[in-house]
Design an enzyme around this catalytic site. Structure first.
Site, PDB file in Angstrom:
ATOM      1  N   ILE A  11       0.639  -1.328  -0.004  1.00 59.14           N
ATOM      2  CA  ILE A  11      -0.201  -0.187  -0.149  1.00 59.14           C
ATOM      3  C   ILE A  11       0.880   1.237  -0.036  1.00 59.14           C
ATOM      4  O   ILE A  11       0.616   2.156  -0.796  1.00 59.14           O
ATOM      5  CB  ILE A  11      -0.869   0.064   1.309  1.00 59.14           C
ATOM      6  N   ASP A  69      10.666   2.322   6.815  1.00 65.07           N
ATOM      7  CA  ASP A  69      10.075   0.725   6.819  1.00 65.07           C
ATOM      8  C   ASP A  69      11.226   0.105   7.716  1.00 65.07           C
ATOM      9  O   ASP A  69      12.516   0.303   7.612  1.00 65.07           O
ATOM     10  CB  ASP A  69      10.103   0.113   5.414  1.00 65.07           C
ATOM     11  N   ARG A 108      -4.206   0.467  11.264  1.00 64.92           N
ATOM     12  CA  ARG A 108      -5.044  -0.013  12.158  1.00 64.92           C
ATOM     13  C   ARG A 108      -5.012   1.180  13.457  1.00 64.92           C
ATOM     14  O   ARG A 108      -3.763   2.040  13.619  1.00 64.92           O
ATOM     15  CB  ARG A 108      -4.168  -1.349  12.806  1.00 64.92           C
ATOM     16  N   ASP A 124      -9.261   6.537   9.508  1.00 63.87           N
ATOM     17  CA  ASP A 124     -10.185   5.499   8.821  1.00 63.87           C
ATOM     18  C   ASP A 124     -10.336   4.410   9.737  1.00 63.87           C
ATOM     19  O   ASP A 124     -11.330   3.510   9.456  1.00 63.87           O
ATOM     20  CB  ASP A 124      -9.904   5.188   7.447  1.00 63.87           C
ATOM     21  N   GLU A 129     -13.589  -0.061  17.530  1.00 63.95           N
ATOM     22  CA  GLU A 129     -14.435  -0.003  16.460  1.00 63.95           C
ATOM     23  C   GLU A 129     -15.838  -0.888  16.476  1.00 63.95           C
ATOM     24  O   GLU A 129     -15.862  -1.953  17.144  1.00 63.95           O
ATOM     25  CB  GLU A 129     -13.794  -0.475  15.152  1.00 63.95           C
ATOM     26  N   HIS A 149     -13.803   3.082   8.843  1.00 69.09           N
ATOM     27  CA  HIS A 149     -12.898   2.043   8.203  1.00 69.09           C
ATOM     28  C   HIS A 149     -13.484   1.315   7.026  1.00 69.09           C
ATOM     29  O   HIS A 149     -13.638   0.366   6.962  1.00 69.09           O
ATOM     30  CB  HIS A 149     -12.944   0.988   9.404  1.00 69.09           C
TER      31      HIS A 149
END
Length: 330
Positions: free
Chosen positions: A160, A179, A240, A264, A269, A288
Site C-alpha cells: 500500500i 520501513d 490500524r 479511517d 471500532e 474503516h
C-alpha cells in the site's frame, strides 16, 4: 470437489454480485463456493461450516484455540480477507496444523487512494472550513495548503505504501519513507528516499501510516512523535487504530500543535459515540472503509481463491503467515 466457505461481507446488492463472481471463478478453478455471512459473528456456525470445508475465507473476528481445535484435521487453510491478522492466534493455528494466509496487496489501490484523499482533505482543511464558513454563513478567506510539490512521509513501505508513493510522485511530491525492513533498491528505483523516524516526522508536510499492527507498532505514533511534526503538517491513518495513540493525537489537535489528521481506523471500532475525537473540527473521520471499493473487494476475493488453488496444488505461497504449520502439531 473441494469446498470454499466465505464469511466475509453482508447481504447487499454489491456483495451478492461479488459472491456470484467468486462462485463462478471458484468453479472455473475446480472448487465449490459457499457464502455464509456473519453479521453478527456466530462462532458455532463458523466452526460447523469450516468442519465441512477445505478453506475458510475469514473476516476480522477473533480466531483462536477453540476454533482451531474444532477444525483440526478438517479444514487446513484459512485466508484472511485483507491484510491485518492481529486477531488470529497464529500459534494456535500452527499447533493444529492449520495454514493461515492473507490477501496482501489485493486492496492496495483502494487503501492508497483513500490515504491520498485524506491527505488532500486535511491539507486543504475541508472539515475546519465547513465549520468556519458553511455552518456559520461567514464565507471568510481562509488559507490552506496544497499537497502538490510538498514532502509526504510514508510510515511503512509495503504494497500500500508503495502504491501511495506512485500516486504522490505523480503529483510532484517529494516522497520519503520509513520501513523496519527497508528495500533500498526498490525505493531508489521508484525515486523514494528511505529515512529514519526522526527525519520522517520532522520534515514531512503529511504523514500516512501503513505499518502492520503488532506489539512493536503499538502507539508507534505517540506524543513525542507528534511533537516532532511541523505545525502545518497533517497525519492520516488507514492501517490500524492502535498504531496512533489517540489520546496524544487528541491533545495535539486540540492544542493546534499540528494542522489536522484523518482517521479511517480506531482503537475501538465502531468509534464510541462518546469518543472525544468527535469534538475536534480539525479531524476527518471515516468508518474503516478505505478498502471498500468494488475493485479492491473483487481483487481480494480473486486472490483468496488463487491462494487456495496454489495451496492444494502444493505450490509455495508468500501469502501464508505460518509456514511452520506443516511440522508443528499438538
Amino acid at each position: 470437489m473441494k469446498k470454499i466457505v466465505s464469511f466475509f461481507g453482508e447481504p447487499s446488492p454489491v456483495f451478492d454480485e461479488l459472491n456470484r463472481r467468486a462462485e463462478s471463478y471458484a468453479a472455473e478453478k475446480g472448487f465449490a463456493y459457499r457464502w455464509v455471512p456473519q453479521k453478527p459473528f456466530d462462532q458455532a456456525q463458523v466452526i460447523q461450516c469450516l468442519q465441512e470445508s477445505d478453506m475458510g475465507l475469514i473476516d476480522v473476528e477473533p480466531y483462536g484455540e477453540e476454533i482451531f481445535r474444532a477444525i483440526d484435521g478438517k479444514c487446513p487453510l484459512l485466508v484472511r480477507f485483507g491484510v491485518g491478522y492481529d486477531k488470529v492466534d497464529l500459534a494456535a493455528a500452527t499447533r493444529h496444523g492449520i495454514a493461515v494466509a492473507r490477501t496482501t496487496g489485493a486492496n492496495a489501490s483502494g487503501v492508497a487512494e483513500m490515504a491520498l484523499t485524506l491527505i488532500l482533505a486535511c491539507r486543504r482543511e475541508l472539515r475546519p472550513n465547513r465549520f468556519r464558513c458553511i455552518e456559520t454563513g461567514r464565507w471568510d478567506k481562509y488559507i490552506a495548503s496544497e499537497t502538490v510539490g510538498g514532502t509526504v512521509g510514508i510510515l511503512g513501505f509495503g504494497a500500500i505504501g508503495r502504491l501511495l508513493a506512485k500516486l504522490l510522485l505523480g503529483l510532484g511530491c517529494t516522497v520519503i519513507a520509513y520501513d523496519p525492513f527497508p528495500n533500498q533498491a526498490l525505493a531508489q528505483e521508484m525515486g523514494v528516499r528511505l529515512v529514519d523516524l526522526d527525519e520522517l516526522f520532522t520534515t514531512s508536510d503529511a504523514i500516512s501510516v501503513h505499518v502492520p499492527y503488532n506489539p512493536d507498532t503499538h502507539h508507534m505514533v505517540n506524543a513525542a512523535r507528534l511533537a516532532q511534526m511541523k505545525p502545518t503538517a497533517v497525519i492520516v491513518n488507514t492501517a490500524r487504530g492502535n498504531i496512533i495513540d489517540e489520546d496524544a493525537l487528541y491533545d495535539a489537535l486540540k492544542a493546534r500543535q499540528i494542522r489536522g489528521a484523518g482517521l479511517d481506523v480506531y482503537a475501538v471500532e465502531p468509534l464510541p459515540a462518546e469518543s472525544k475525537l468527535l469534538e475536534l473540527d480539525n479531524l476527518i473521520l471515516s468508518p474503516h472503509f478505505s478498502s471498500q471499493t468494488v475493485e479492491s473487494l473483487w481483487n481480494t476475493y480473486k486472490m483468496a481463491i488463487d491462494i487456495t488453488v496454489d495451496f492444494y496444488a502444493g505450490n509455495p505461497s508468500p501469502h501464508i503467515l505460518n509456514p511452520e504449520y506443516k511440522t508443528r502439531r499438538v
